[in-house]
Write an enzyme that holds these catalytic residues in place. Sequence first.
Site, mmCIF file in Angstrom:
data_model
loop_
_atom_site.group_PDB
_atom_site.id
_atom_site.type_symbol
_atom_site.label_atom_id
_atom_site.label_comp_id
_atom_site.label_asym_id
_atom_site.label_seq_id
_atom_site.Cartn_x
_atom_site.Cartn_y
_atom_site.Cartn_z
ATOM 1 N N TRP A 11 67.511 -66.267 114.984
ATOM 2 C CA TRP A 11 66.263 -65.806 114.360
ATOM 3 C C TRP A 11 65.196 -65.595 115.423
ATOM 4 O O TRP A 11 65.159 -66.299 116.434
ATOM 5 C CB TRP A 11 65.757 -66.837 113.344
ATOM 6 C CG TRP A 11 66.686 -67.129 112.205
ATOM 7 C CD1 TRP A 11 67.336 -68.312 111.973
ATOM 8 C CD2 TRP A 11 67.071 -66.261 111.142
ATOM 9 N NE1 TRP A 11 68.095 -68.223 110.834
ATOM 10 C CE2 TRP A 11 67.947 -66.974 110.292
ATOM 11 C CE3 TRP A 11 66.750 -64.940 110.815
ATOM 12 C CZ2 TRP A 11 68.515 -66.430 109.153
ATOM 13 C CZ3 TRP A 11 67.319 -64.388 109.674
ATOM 14 C CH2 TRP A 11 68.185 -65.123 108.860
ATOM 15 N N ASN A 34 60.543 -59.788 90.276
ATOM 16 C CA ASN A 34 61.809 -60.256 90.850
ATOM 17 C C ASN A 34 62.457 -59.248 91.810
ATOM 18 O O ASN A 34 62.954 -59.621 92.869
ATOM 19 C CB ASN A 34 62.802 -60.612 89.737
ATOM 20 C CG ASN A 34 64.051 -61.268 90.304
ATOM 21 O OD1 ASN A 34 63.960 -62.271 90.996
ATOM 22 N ND2 ASN A 34 65.207 -60.689 90.052
ATOM 23 N N TRP A 41 64.736 -67.319 107.153
ATOM 24 C CA TRP A 41 64.467 -67.329 105.710
ATOM 25 C C TRP A 41 63.630 -68.531 105.286
ATOM 26 O O TRP A 41 62.902 -68.474 104.303
ATOM 27 C CB TRP A 41 65.773 -67.300 104.916
ATOM 28 C CG TRP A 41 66.729 -68.431 105.215
ATOM 29 C CD1 TRP A 41 67.719 -68.442 106.164
ATOM 30 C CD2 TRP A 41 66.786 -69.717 104.571
ATOM 31 N NE1 TRP A 41 68.385 -69.643 106.149
ATOM 32 C CE2 TRP A 41 67.837 -70.445 105.179
ATOM 33 C CE3 TRP A 41 66.067 -70.318 103.547
ATOM 34 C CZ2 TRP A 41 68.172 -71.742 104.799
ATOM 35 C CZ3 TRP A 41 66.391 -71.623 103.167
ATOM 36 C CH2 TRP A 41 67.435 -72.316 103.792
ATOM 37 N N TRP A 48 66.182 -66.745 98.264
ATOM 38 C CA TRP A 48 65.988 -66.504 99.697
ATOM 39 C C TRP A 48 67.314 -66.495 100.447
ATOM 40 O O TRP A 48 67.545 -65.650 101.313
ATOM 41 C CB TRP A 48 65.020 -67.537 100.298
ATOM 42 C CG TRP A 48 63.613 -67.059 100.150
ATOM 43 C CD1 TRP A 48 62.727 -67.353 99.159
ATOM 44 C CD2 TRP A 48 62.944 -66.127 101.013
ATOM 45 N NE1 TRP A 48 61.551 -66.662 99.343
ATOM 46 C CE2 TRP A 48 61.650 -65.906 100.471
ATOM 47 C CE3 TRP A 48 63.302 -65.457 102.181
ATOM 48 C CZ2 TRP A 48 60.726 -65.047 101.070
ATOM 49 C CZ3 TRP A 48 62.386 -64.595 102.769
ATOM 50 C CH2 TRP A 48 61.114 -64.389 102.220
ATOM 51 N N GLU A 74 70.432 -63.776 83.360
ATOM 52 C CA GLU A 74 69.412 -64.329 84.253
ATOM 53 C C GLU A 74 69.197 -65.821 83.981
ATOM 54 O O GLU A 74 68.952 -66.602 84.909
ATOM 55 C CB GLU A 74 68.094 -63.561 84.106
ATOM 56 C CG GLU A 74 68.133 -62.151 84.678
ATOM 57 C CD GLU A 74 68.492 -62.118 86.155
ATOM 58 O OE1 GLU A 74 67.867 -62.842 86.948
ATOM 59 O OE2 GLU A 74 69.415 -61.367 86.520
#
Length: 482
Positions: free
Chosen positions: A310, A345, A363, A386, A278
Site C-alpha cells: 500500500w 451503497n 483499505w 471495504w 441484501e
Amino acid sequence: MQLIWLRSDLRLNDNTALSAAAARGPVVAVYLLSPEQWQAHDDAPCKVDFWLRNLMLLSHALSELNIPLLIRHAPRWDDAPKVLLDLCQKLKIEAVHVNEEYGIHESRRDAAVSERLKAHGTEFHAYLDQLLFAPGTILTQSGTYFQVFSQFRKVCYERLHRSLPNRVNMPMVQSPLGIDSDEIPSSVKGFTTPTEALRALWPAGEAQARHRLDSFADAQIDYYKSERDYPAKPGTSQLSPYLAAGVISPRQCLHAALQSNQGEFESGKVGAVTWINELLWREFYKHILVGYPRVSRHRAFRPETEALAWRNAPEELAAWKEARTGLPIIDAAMRQLLETGWMHNRLRMVVAMFLTKNLLIDWREGERFFMQHLIDGDLAANNGGWQWSSSTGTDSAPYFRIFNPLSQSEKFDPDGIFIKHWLPELVGLNKKDVHNPANLGGLFGVADYPSPIVNLSTSRTRALAAFKNLPSRQQDAGGGHE
C-alpha cells in the site's frame, strides 16, 4: 426482578431479550454509556447522537409499561462487569438478559460480565436477535463458516423454507416498581452534536423506522432491483441506521418483504427478492465476524493480501476525505457522507475501489474514516464492504475488477443530477462534461473545481501490478457484491 441490558436493540417491538425478561417477572432496563470504548471503535458523533435520540423515545415508551430505564457509566467495556454487578446487587436482580452482539470485543465483554454475575449468583441469558440465524448454524459440509456469499445464501434459503424466524411479543404493562427512570443525556463528552439538517434526515424512534419500512415495502420495493444503483433516485430503503441501532429488527424487515411478495423469497417480485438478498448479505458479514475473528482485529480476510505494498500518500488521502479528488462522482459521494452521515451503497463501492485501487491506499484508512462519519456504521457490514472492494475479503471482487469512476458515474448518474446536487459549482456543465470537467481544460465554469489527483489509467495499471506481485495471487471467487 429481571434486568434487560440494552445495547444495539433500542426498541420495544420484537425484542427477544426484553420479551424473555418480561415473561419471567418484573423488568428494569439499563443502558451503559461507554464513550471511551465508542471512541476506540471510531463510532461517529452522528451515530452516538442517533442512539441518544432513540434512547429518549424508548425511555418514554418503556415508562408507559412501567419499565424504568436506568443509565450507567462504564467508560470502557472493561468497566461493565463491575457496574452491572453493583446494579444487580442494589436491585436484587435474579437474571440479566441481553441480545447477542458480534465482534471480538463484544464477545469478550459479554463473557466477562456473565462470569462476574454468575460468580455472585445472578443468571446471565443471551438471545439470538439481530440475526435470522445463529452464527455456527449455517456451515459448509465440512463444518466451517462459508467464505462465499452465494453458497451461504443457498443454505439460508433452505432454512427459511423449513421455518421462518418468528417475531416475539411486546411486554405487557407491569405493576409500578417505584424506581424512577434516569434522564437521558442529550450529548456525550467527546462527541459533537450534528447539525439539525442531518438530524432531520434521520428522525429517531420505532414509529419512524416502521413508517420507512412500510412505505418501502408498499411502494418502492417493486423497483428496488432496477433503481437501487442510481444515487439520485429514492431507490433504497434507508433503513440501515435503524437496523444498526436495533430500532427495527431483521425479522420485521424479512416479514414485511415477504408480505409484499406473497410469502416468496426466491421467486415472485424481483425487487423483494433482491432486497431480502441484501438482508442476507448483512447476515453473512456478521457470521464472518464470528467465524473469522481476525477481521475484528483490522486484519485482511485473505492473509496473502497483508503483503500488499500500500502507498503512504497523506495528501491524496486527505483529498479523498475532503471531497476534492477532481472526480465529481467521488467528491459528490464524499460530500453526501460528510453532510448526511450516510452514503448510497453503489457509491460506497465506487469510492472504496478508488481509494484502494486507483490511489492504492490501505483499505483500513477508508474503513476507519467511514466508521467515523456513518450514522449506520456497523463493524461487520463496513469491514465486509471495504474488504470486498479492496479484493482482500470474502467473496471479493477479483483483483483485476476495478470500477472506473467515470463509467460508473455515466452509467448510474447519467444526467449528473446527483453530482450537481452535491457539487453546485458544476451546475453549469452539460450532462456529458459534468462527469469529467478535466476534459474542458479548466475553462470558465469549473475554475472552482480541482483537477483530478490521479490518472485513472496509469493508476489502474499500478494496482494490477501490486496485486499480481502478491505471493499467492487471488483467483476470482465467483459472484461479487455488486
